[in-house]
Design a protein around this motif. Structure first.
Motif, PDB file in Angstrom:
ATOM      1  N   VAL A  64       0.898  -1.268   0.001  1.00 36.67           N
ATOM      2  CA  VAL A  64       0.067   0.062  -0.029  1.00 36.67           C
ATOM      3  C   VAL A  64       0.905   1.375  -0.087  1.00 36.67           C
ATOM      4  O   VAL A  64       0.662   2.427  -0.857  1.00 36.67           O
ATOM      5  N   ARG A  65       1.973   1.347   0.712  1.00 33.93           N
ATOM      6  CA  ARG A  65       2.728   2.401   0.792  1.00 33.93           C
ATOM      7  C   ARG A  65       3.656   2.620  -0.446  1.00 33.93           C
ATOM      8  O   ARG A  65       3.740   3.854  -0.934  1.00 33.93           O
ATOM      9  N   VAL A  66       3.843   1.520  -1.409  1.00 37.10           N
ATOM     10  CA  VAL A  66       4.186   1.547  -2.479  1.00 37.10           C
ATOM     11  C   VAL A  66       3.380   2.601  -3.368  1.00 37.10           C
ATOM     12  O   VAL A  66       3.651   3.296  -4.309  1.00 37.10           O
ATOM     13  N   LEU A  67       2.271   1.829  -3.429  1.00 38.87           N
ATOM     14  CA  LEU A  67       0.962   2.339  -4.456  1.00 38.87           C
ATOM     15  C   LEU A  67       0.957   3.909  -3.916  1.00 38.87           C
ATOM     16  O   LEU A  67       0.733   4.887  -5.020  1.00 38.87           O
ATOM     17  N   GLU A  68       0.960   4.224  -2.603  1.00 38.42           N
ATOM     18  CA  GLU A  68       0.688   5.661  -2.354  1.00 38.42           C
ATOM     19  C   GLU A  68       1.921   6.555  -3.253  1.00 38.42           C
ATOM     20  O   GLU A  68       1.743   7.558  -3.443  1.00 38.42           O
ATOM     21  N   ASP A  69       3.271   6.025  -3.007  1.00 33.76           N
ATOM     22  CA  ASP A  69       4.393   6.575  -3.498  1.00 33.76           C
ATOM     23  C   ASP A  69       4.075   6.854  -4.985  1.00 33.76           C
ATOM     24  O   ASP A  69       4.580   8.049  -5.400  1.00 33.76           O
ATOM     25  N   VAL A  70       3.740   5.640  -5.678  1.00 33.19           N
ATOM     26  CA  VAL A  70       3.406   5.848  -6.979  1.00 33.19           C
ATOM     27  C   VAL A  70       2.538   6.827  -7.521  1.00 33.19           C
ATOM     28  O   VAL A  70       2.591   7.703  -8.364  1.00 33.19           O
ATOM     29  N   LEU A  71       1.515   6.750  -6.788  1.00 36.83           N
ATOM     30  CA  LEU A  71       0.421   7.792  -6.900  1.00 36.83           C
ATOM     31  C   LEU A  71       0.994   9.181  -6.912  1.00 36.83           C
ATOM     32  O   LEU A  71       0.616  10.157  -7.578  1.00 36.83           O
ATOM     33  N   GLU A  72       1.691   9.475  -5.825  1.00 40.96           N
ATOM     34  CA  GLU A  72       2.137  10.842  -5.576  1.00 40.96           C
ATOM     35  C   GLU A  72       3.315  11.118  -6.780  1.00 40.96           C
ATOM     36  O   GLU A  72       3.176  12.359  -7.231  1.00 40.96           O
ATOM     37  N   GLU A 108     -14.324   9.808  -6.705  1.00 40.47           N
ATOM     38  CA  GLU A 108     -14.460  10.560  -5.372  1.00 40.47           C
ATOM     39  C   GLU A 108     -14.048   9.664  -4.288  1.00 40.47           C
ATOM     40  O   GLU A 108     -13.448  10.057  -3.283  1.00 40.47           O
ATOM     41  N   PRO A 109     -14.450   8.300  -4.417  1.00 40.69           N
ATOM     42  CA  PRO A 109     -14.017   7.263  -3.265  1.00 40.69           C
ATOM     43  C   PRO A 109     -12.667   7.056  -3.175  1.00 40.69           C
ATOM     44  O   PRO A 109     -12.155   7.191  -1.764  1.00 40.69           O
ATOM     45  N   ALA A 110     -12.050   7.220  -4.206  1.00 36.98           N
ATOM     46  CA  ALA A 110     -10.560   7.173  -4.117  1.00 36.98           C
ATOM     47  C   ALA A 110      -9.796   8.565  -3.744  1.00 36.98           C
ATOM     48  O   ALA A 110      -9.071   8.126  -2.886  1.00 36.98           O
ATOM     49  N   GLN A 111     -10.512   9.512  -4.056  1.00 36.52           N
ATOM     50  CA  GLN A 111      -9.929  10.853  -3.315  1.00 36.52           C
ATOM     51  C   GLN A 111      -9.877  10.984  -1.947  1.00 36.52           C
ATOM     52  O   GLN A 111      -9.366  11.214  -1.341  1.00 36.52           O
ATOM     53  N   GLN A 112     -11.218  10.319  -1.349  1.00 39.36           N
ATOM     54  CA  GLN A 112     -11.516  10.327  -0.056  1.00 39.36           C
ATOM     55  C   GLN A 112     -10.429   9.288   0.931  1.00 39.36           C
ATOM     56  O   GLN A 112      -9.862   9.825   1.630  1.00 39.36           O
ATOM     57  N   LYS A 113     -10.104   8.420   0.108  1.00 40.07           N
ATOM     58  CA  LYS A 113      -9.252   7.484   0.975  1.00 40.07           C
ATOM     59  C   LYS A 113      -7.789   8.012   0.698  1.00 40.07           C
ATOM     60  O   LYS A 113      -7.058   7.728   1.641  1.00 40.07           O
ATOM     61  N   VAL A 114      -7.401   8.661  -0.335  1.00 39.80           N
ATOM     62  CA  VAL A 114      -6.333   9.271  -0.428  1.00 39.80           C
ATOM     63  C   VAL A 114      -6.012  10.376   0.806  1.00 39.80           C
ATOM     64  O   VAL A 114      -5.071  10.271   1.297  1.00 39.80           O
ATOM     65  N   MET A 115      -7.032  11.197   0.748  1.00 42.22           N
ATOM     66  CA  MET A 115      -6.859  12.359   1.780  1.00 42.22           C
ATOM     67  C   MET A 115      -7.034  11.596   3.325  1.00 42.22           C
ATOM     68  O   MET A 115      -6.033  11.900   4.032  1.00 42.22           O
ATOM     69  N   GLU A 116      -7.549  10.532   3.305  1.00 40.42           N
ATOM     70  CA  GLU A 116      -7.602   9.908   4.778  1.00 40.42           C
ATOM     71  C   GLU A 116      -6.324   9.322   5.035  1.00 40.42           C
ATOM     72  O   GLU A 116      -5.685   9.603   6.191  1.00 40.42           O
TER      73      GLU A 116
END
Length: 112
Positions: A57-65, A80-88
């Protein structure tokens, strides 16, 4: 994190700071440490898989960033649900960083 091992080599105790019992250092993202934190006595294999998921999950967060930083995608391109999860996740990460959970000295004992 500092750990104490049992005689069989398994992690037995964790501390944020070095203590007489916890002398060996492991990085917070260590699969062995994550596995210990998530381990259920009846299913150590499942705990390892969950630890692997957390690391991925951390790798995916970094790739998205990186993709957003390079302008390949924008935050609003996400559903929208993905945006909410990213912000959370960003909020949780900031809170955890603010608590200095890794190596912080604001806790009295530091032992988990």
């Amino acid at each position: 994190m500092y750990i104490k091992r049992a005689k069989d080599g398994r992690i037995e105790l964790i501390s944020r700071e070095a203590t007489p019992d916890c002398r060996e250092f492991l990085p917070a993202e260590s699969p062995e440490l994550l596995s210990f934190l998530m381990e259920e006595p009846s299913s150590p294999g499942a705990a390892h898989f969950q630890a692997s998921d957390l690391a991925f999950v951390r790798v995916l967060e970094d790739v998205l960033e990186v993709l957003m930083d390079k302008g390949v995608i924008s935050f609003t391109d996400l559903p929208e649900p993905a945006q909410q999860k990213v912000m959370e996740r960003q909020t949780l990460r900031r809170r955890l960083s603010g608590l200095s959970l890794v190596g912080g000295d604001d806790e009295e004992s530091g032992v988990i």
